[in-house]
Design a protein around this motif. Structure first.
Motif, short mmCIF file in Angstrom:
data_model
loop_
_atom_site.label_atom_id
_atom_site.label_comp_id
_atom_site.label_asym_id
_atom_site.label_seq_id
_atom_site.Cartn_x
_atom_site.Cartn_y
_atom_site.Cartn_z
N ALA A 1 -7.31 6.78 -1.55
CA ALA A 1 -8.70 7.03 -1.94
C ALA A 1 -8.76 7.94 -3.17
O ALA A 1 -7.82 8.71 -3.42
CB ALA A 1 -9.46 7.66 -0.77
N ARG B 1 -4.49 5.37 3.85
CA ARG B 1 -5.74 5.02 3.17
C ARG B 1 -6.35 6.23 2.49
O ARG B 1 -6.92 6.13 1.40
CB ARG B 1 -6.74 4.41 4.17
CG ARG B 1 -6.33 3.04 4.70
CD ARG B 1 -7.52 2.29 5.26
NE ARG B 1 -8.24 3.05 6.26
CZ ARG B 1 -7.93 3.08 7.55
NH1 ARG B 1 -6.90 2.38 7.99
NH2 ARG B 1 -8.63 3.80 8.39
N SER B 2 -6.18 7.40 3.10
CA SER B 2 -6.70 8.63 2.49
C SER B 2 -5.94 8.96 1.21
O SER B 2 -6.54 9.45 0.23
CB SER B 2 -6.58 9.80 3.47
OG SER B 2 -7.39 9.57 4.61
N PHE C 1 -7.46 -2.64 -1.16
CA PHE C 1 -6.70 -1.76 -0.29
C PHE C 1 -7.57 -1.04 0.74
O PHE C 1 -7.07 -0.20 1.49
CB PHE C 1 -5.92 -0.73 -1.14
CG PHE C 1 -4.79 -1.36 -1.91
CD1 PHE C 1 -3.55 -1.52 -1.33
CD2 PHE C 1 -4.99 -1.82 -3.21
CE1 PHE C 1 -2.51 -2.10 -2.03
CE2 PHE C 1 -3.95 -2.40 -3.92
CZ PHE C 1 -2.70 -2.55 -3.33
N THR C 2 -8.86 -1.37 0.78
CA THR C 2 -9.69 -0.84 1.86
C THR C 2 -9.51 -1.64 3.15
O THR C 2 -10.03 -1.26 4.19
CB THR C 2 -11.19 -0.87 1.47
OG1 THR C 2 -11.59 -2.23 1.22
CG2 THR C 2 -11.44 -0.05 0.22
N ARG D 1 -8.01 -3.01 6.59
CA ARG D 1 -7.36 -2.27 7.68
C ARG D 1 -5.93 -2.72 7.92
O ARG D 1 -5.12 -1.98 8.48
CB ARG D 1 -8.19 -2.41 8.96
CG ARG D 1 -9.62 -1.89 8.83
CD ARG D 1 -9.65 -0.40 8.60
NE ARG D 1 -11.00 0.08 8.28
CZ ARG D 1 -11.31 1.36 8.12
NH1 ARG D 1 -10.38 2.29 8.24
NH2 ARG D 1 -12.55 1.72 7.81
N TRP E 1 -2.43 -5.18 6.35
CA TRP E 1 -1.79 -5.76 5.18
C TRP E 1 -0.68 -6.70 5.67
O TRP E 1 0.36 -6.24 6.14
CB TRP E 1 -1.21 -4.66 4.29
CG TRP E 1 -0.87 -5.13 2.92
CD1 TRP E 1 0.32 -5.65 2.50
CD2 TRP E 1 -1.74 -5.14 1.79
NE1 TRP E 1 0.25 -5.98 1.17
CE2 TRP E 1 -1.01 -5.68 0.71
CE3 TRP E 1 -3.06 -4.74 1.58
CZ2 TRP E 1 -1.57 -5.82 -0.56
CZ3 TRP E 1 -3.61 -4.89 0.33
CH2 TRP E 1 -2.87 -5.43 -0.73
N ILE F 1 -2.64 -0.62 8.34
CA ILE F 1 -2.49 0.48 7.39
C ILE F 1 -2.93 1.78 8.05
O ILE F 1 -4.08 1.91 8.48
CB ILE F 1 -3.33 0.22 6.12
CG1 ILE F 1 -2.96 -1.12 5.49
CG2 ILE F 1 -3.13 1.35 5.12
CD1 ILE F 1 -3.82 -1.49 4.30
N PRO G 1 0.82 -1.22 0.00
CA PRO G 1 0.00 0.00 0.00
C PRO G 1 0.85 1.27 0.00
O PRO G 1 0.50 2.26 -0.65
CB PRO G 1 -0.83 -0.12 1.29
CG PRO G 1 -0.85 -1.58 1.59
CD PRO G 1 0.48 -2.10 1.14
N GLU H 1 -14.65 3.64 1.05
CA GLU H 1 -14.06 2.50 1.74
C GLU H 1 -15.02 1.93 2.77
O GLU H 1 -14.85 0.79 3.21
CB GLU H 1 -12.73 2.87 2.40
CG GLU H 1 -12.80 3.94 3.47
CD GLU H 1 -11.41 4.24 4.02
OE1 GLU H 1 -10.78 3.32 4.58
OE2 GLU H 1 -10.95 5.38 3.88
N TYR I 1 -11.77 4.75 -3.89
CA TYR I 1 -11.71 3.34 -4.25
C TYR I 1 -12.86 2.99 -5.20
O TYR I 1 -13.90 3.64 -5.20
CB TYR I 1 -11.82 2.47 -2.99
CG TYR I 1 -10.74 2.74 -1.98
CD1 TYR I 1 -9.53 2.06 -2.03
CD2 TYR I 1 -10.91 3.68 -0.97
CE1 TYR I 1 -8.52 2.30 -1.11
CE2 TYR I 1 -9.91 3.94 -0.04
CZ TYR I 1 -8.72 3.25 -0.12
OH TYR I 1 -7.72 3.50 0.80
#
Length: 414
Positions: free
Chosen positions: A55, A51-52, A36-37, A39, A41, A46, A8, A348, A57
């Motif tokens: 985005a 995650r932002s 990749f949504t 939480r 990996w 993550i 990620p 997400e 997604y």
């Protein structure tokens, strides 16, 4: 050893490097695959800010699997054969490692990116720079795949440029992403203004001699930027670096105005008389409403909504609510449904890691774009397609009725 260049992280660095101006560019757009949504990996949590960065997604399903990211628009880095296309479609396959960045499987990423070239124009592999060998670079050159070496969570370097390749018809998934990337997208916050006369009127203001914003604000509404944006959205106006021009559809609006009123100036005077009128457009100006409806039906979201409502009606669901419309629209074209209905910041929450829609989230009114349940729904009501207008009250979104007018009464435009 702490995870530093996980997959990620590598993907986010590559995305930022290839598309640094996503927030301001009008013809660039990128979505990350829903896996990749997750939480975590590989046991690594993550971070929220990562995650932002990844985005928004969407579900990305191509013939040869699911690339990590799909982008539209010319990347910021050097691209070979760049003049072969103006708005290429790009895939990125990211390879990282939770513990040893030098152990990332770059060769596999190159082969995965190459497998998508029958459906896209440009392919990249992104990997920790210490994992990219001379042999991997040679393979990438042979297969026309670009290589991005990631040095840190925020820094990446072009190691091998990608080459633009030709592609035939795009898939349903890619078409949905391309729709959102162009000036024809349904905006994140709102469809600019909710009355069809405001978009038609911009085409007329552009067609006459004089200052377009001044003519428009005098005869149509004061929100020039909203009318302009709507005219571009619906394909009446083409915004090019050299200036705005009428499209073929916009020229048809001008032709219609001349036939109906004798001149564009006379048509604009008629538009001026409609200022502040709350009468539905199909009653106020039936023939103009009919024209506006023919324009709207050429817009992808309109056709998606019509087909979904017709299917629901056939099953006895009448009227429908927005969550039912979304469920049915997703069966028709899920990627486009996601782009049209859901706000980017909540995707997400709506999409599962497997690419499905979490239907329990459809009862949360805050996941929907205000532009779809307020302005655009009112637009469809004004042209006689829907029986009810929209709402800007989030507490009323789930109760607001969606139903096609022609399934209740057949309106006759004279």
């Amino acid at each position: 050893m702490a995870a530093t260049l996980t997959e990620p992280t590598v993907l986010a660095a590559a995305k930022d490097t290839l598309y640094p101006d996503l927030d301001t560019s009008t013809d660039h757009y990128a979505v990350t695959e829903t896996q990749f949504t997750k939480r975590t990996w590989g046991g690594w949590e993550i971070p929220g800010d990562l995650r932002s960065r990844l985005a928004p997604y969407n579900t990305i399903r191509l013939a040869d699997g699911e690339p990590d990211l799909l982008g539209v628009g010319m990347p910021a880095l050097e691209v070979l054969n760049a003049d072969a296309t103006t708005t290429p479609v790009t895939v990125i396959e990211a390879k990282g490692h939770n513990r040893d960045p030098s152990a990332a499987d770059v060769r596999q990423g190159i082969n995965q990116a190459h497998s998508h070239l029958s459906e896209v124009n440009i392919g990249y592999v992104a990997a920790p720079i210490q994992s990219i060998s001379d042999q991997a670079r040679a393979l990438a050159r042979d297969l026309n795949i670009g290589v991005i070496g990631v040095e840190s969570p925020y820094d990446a370097t072009l190691v091998e440029p990608a080459r633009v390749t030709g592609v035939g018809d795009f898939s349903t998934t890619i078409d949905a992403i391309r729709f959102q990337a162009t000036t024809h997208r349904l905006t994140e916050g709102s469809f600019p203004v909710n009355h069809p006369k405001n978009y038609l009127g911009y085409a007329l203001a552009l067609a006459v001699d004089g200052d377009t914003p001044e003519i428009y604000s005098e005869h149509v509404i004061n929100s020039v930027s909203g009318g302009r944006r709507g005219a571009i959205l619906l394909g009446l106006v083409d915004n090019q670096p050299a200036g705005e021009t009428l499209t073929h559809l916009g020229a048809e609006v001008v032709r219609f105005a001349r036939n109906q009123h004798g001149s564009i100036d006379a048509a604009l005077d008629e538009f001026a008389s409609w200022k502040g009128r709350s009468t539905p457009f199909f009653d106020l100006a039936p023939r103009w409403a009919q024209l506006a409806r023919s324009v709207a039906i050429q817009y992808d979201p309109t056709r998606l909504i019509i087909e979904a409502l017709e299917r629901l009606h056939q099953r006895g669901i009448k009227p429908a609510t927005i969550d039912a419309v979304v469920r049915e629209a997703s069966r028709i074209n899920q990627p486009l449904t996601v782009e049209v209905f859901f706000t980017q910041t909540r995707r997400e929450d709506v999409l599962t890691a497997d690419g499905d829609i979490d239907e329990s989230m459809l009862s949360d009114p805050t996941v929907y774009k205000s532009g779809i349940h307020f302005q655009f729904k009112y637009h469809l009501y004004h042209i006689g397609l829907l029986t009810d207008g929209g709402t800007d009250d989030k507490d009323e979104v789930l109760d607001n009725d969606w139903m096609l007018e022609h399934l209740v009464n057949l309106r006759h435009f004279s």
